[in-house]
Design a protein around this motif. Structure first.
Motif, mmCIF file in Angstrom:
data_model
loop_
_atom_site.group_PDB
_atom_site.id
_atom_site.type_symbol
_atom_site.label_atom_id
_atom_site.label_comp_id
_atom_site.label_asym_id
_atom_site.label_seq_id
_atom_site.Cartn_x
_atom_site.Cartn_y
_atom_site.Cartn_z
ATOM 1 N N GLU A 23 -47.882 25.161 23.304
ATOM 2 C CA GLU A 23 -48.251 26.130 22.265
ATOM 3 C C GLU A 23 -49.680 25.925 21.779
ATOM 4 O O GLU A 23 -50.308 26.843 21.241
ATOM 5 C CB GLU A 23 -47.261 26.040 21.098
ATOM 6 N N ASN A 24 -50.222 24.722 22.008
ATOM 7 C CA ASN A 24 -51.621 24.458 21.677
ATOM 8 C C ASN A 24 -52.574 24.841 22.800
ATOM 9 O O ASN A 24 -53.781 24.602 22.709
ATOM 10 C CB ASN A 24 -51.806 22.976 21.329
ATOM 11 N N LYS A 148 -40.649 24.547 14.669
ATOM 12 C CA LYS A 148 -41.927 24.624 13.943
ATOM 13 C C LYS A 148 -41.804 24.301 12.462
ATOM 14 O O LYS A 148 -42.517 24.848 11.625
ATOM 15 C CB LYS A 148 -42.603 25.988 14.146
ATOM 16 N N ASN A 172 -51.708 21.356 14.932
ATOM 17 C CA ASN A 172 -51.665 22.809 14.731
ATOM 18 C C ASN A 172 -51.145 23.094 13.315
ATOM 19 O O ASN A 172 -51.078 22.178 12.485
ATOM 20 C CB ASN A 172 -50.829 23.504 15.817
ATOM 21 N N ASP A 173 -50.752 24.318 13.044
ATOM 22 C CA ASP A 173 -50.418 24.684 11.663
ATOM 23 C C ASP A 173 -49.064 24.176 11.188
ATOM 24 O O ASP A 173 -48.723 24.308 10.011
ATOM 25 C CB ASP A 173 -50.518 26.201 11.466
ATOM 26 N N ARG A 176 -49.048 18.199 11.984
ATOM 27 C CA ARG A 176 -50.275 17.546 11.540
ATOM 28 C C ARG A 176 -50.280 16.083 11.973
ATOM 29 O O ARG A 176 -49.286 15.365 11.795
ATOM 30 C CB ARG A 176 -50.407 17.647 10.018
#
Length: 347
Positions: A23-24, A148, A172-173, A176
């Motif tokens: 996903e990154n 997520k 990512n969001d 961390r």
């Protein structure tokens, strides 16, 4: 920058981390030993035994051939059980075609040698075959990362540049990553919290409440800190993510296989029965033995670990062990200081 990453281990945590990497925007191949499982990842994009009902990215590739999995990769992520780390590392050296960064997200101590996993990897993968070895650890359930849920963990290395490399690889969001230079502290916190999670589960299985849970977690942290500092860790690491953070998440959730195993033991199930029915490796069982032996070697008092060892390896009754713990000689709580001198040998 897009990186090519091999993830070794197709269990729940390996799959969840592979999903984060894809996903990154990275090119990711995951390696495992079960062809049927890998086929489902490739064709149906699911890993049902480990992450039920989670749809995996179509870009994630599963591969049974280790040589193909690690061909020309920038990084290799180990997420195999502790007992397999050394053997998989030996296999890896034979087939690597690049000089990757080695990352490990496994949690335990090697049986017999009592070595941390980065030490095992350093022994088996020569320095000229790799870049650095970075530890990835912290309070994280694979099931929550896969959907997520917000998660924070630590990338630990003596080399700040490589810790930052791993940080950038995963950040990512919802995921961390902090950096840390205390590899010993991060690894020992990650390994030893599984022992306390077994005890926390057993407390629940015996029918005790929040008071008992708070007691075992707090005194468990004292034990982890004493042994970790004796091994060379920074005491402050144990009040961070890979110390108290990982301890909290593992000792309070049914997602934790160590907690679930302890809960069953507390309810009267035999260890062999518990392990047979879990379906996944319960790292705390073998880590208890390693930590018990290491504490004896270093002359560090670890009463909770000793009690869990007595239950697992000496066949002692869980309820009797808990009662005997409470009847130990009275002591001062100030067994250690988080100041300049860490008094870890007070008995």
């Amino acid at each position: 920058m897009k990186q090519k990453v091999a993830v070794l281990g197709a269990g729940s945590w390996g799959t969840a981390l592979a999903k984060v990497l894809v996903e990154n925007g990275h090119e990711v191949t995951i390696w495992g030993n079960h062809p049927e499982q890998l086929a489902k990842i490739n064709q149906e994009h699911i890993n049902q035994p480990y992450l039920p009902n989670i749809l995996l990215p179509e870009e994630l590739v599963a591969e049974a051939d280790l040589a193909k999995c690690v061909q020309n990769v920038d990084a290799v992520l180990f997420v195999v059980p502790t007992k397999a780390i050394r053997s998989v590392a030996k296999q890896l050296v034979e087939v690597m075609t690049s000089q990757p960064v080695i990352i490990h997200a496994s949690k335990g101590l090697e049986q017999g040698s009592h070595k941390r996993l980065s030490e095992v990897l350093a022994e088996e993968i020569p320095a000229n075959k790799r870049q650095d070895i970075v530890v990835l650890s912290g309070p994280s359930h694979a099931e929550e990362v896969a959907v997520k849920d917000i998660t924070t963990i630590t990338a630990a290395s003596k080399n700040e540049d490589y810790a930052r490399y791993v940080q950038e690889l995963f950040m990512n969001d919802y995921f961390r990553v902090y950096t840390n230079d205390d590899v010993i502290g991060v690894e020992t916190g990650a390994a030893l919290k599984n022992i306390i999670a077994l005890g926390s589960g057993a407390i629940h299985g015996l029918g005790f409440g929040d008071n008992a849970k708070a007691a075992i977690m707090t005194r468990g942290l004292a034990e982890i800190s004493r042994l970790g500092v004796a091994m060379g860790a920074d005491p402050l690491t144990f009040i961070g993510l890979s110390g108290v953070g990982d301890l909290i998440v593992t000792c309070t959730s049914e997602h934790s296989r160590n907690w679930r195993a302890g809960d069953l033991l507390g309810k009267g199930h035999k260890l062999e029965e518990v392990l047979e029915n879990m379906g996944m490796v319960v790292e705390g069982v073998s880590t208890t033995k390693a930590a018990y032996e290491l504490s004896r070697q270093l002359e560090i008092e670890m009463p909770i670990t000793e009690a869990i060892y007595a239950t697992l390896y000496e066949g002692k009754n869980v309820q009797d062990v808990a009662k005997n713990m409470m009847l130990r000689e009275g002591k001062s709580e100030k067994e250690f200081s988080l100041g300049g001198n860490f008094l870890c040998h007070n008995k």
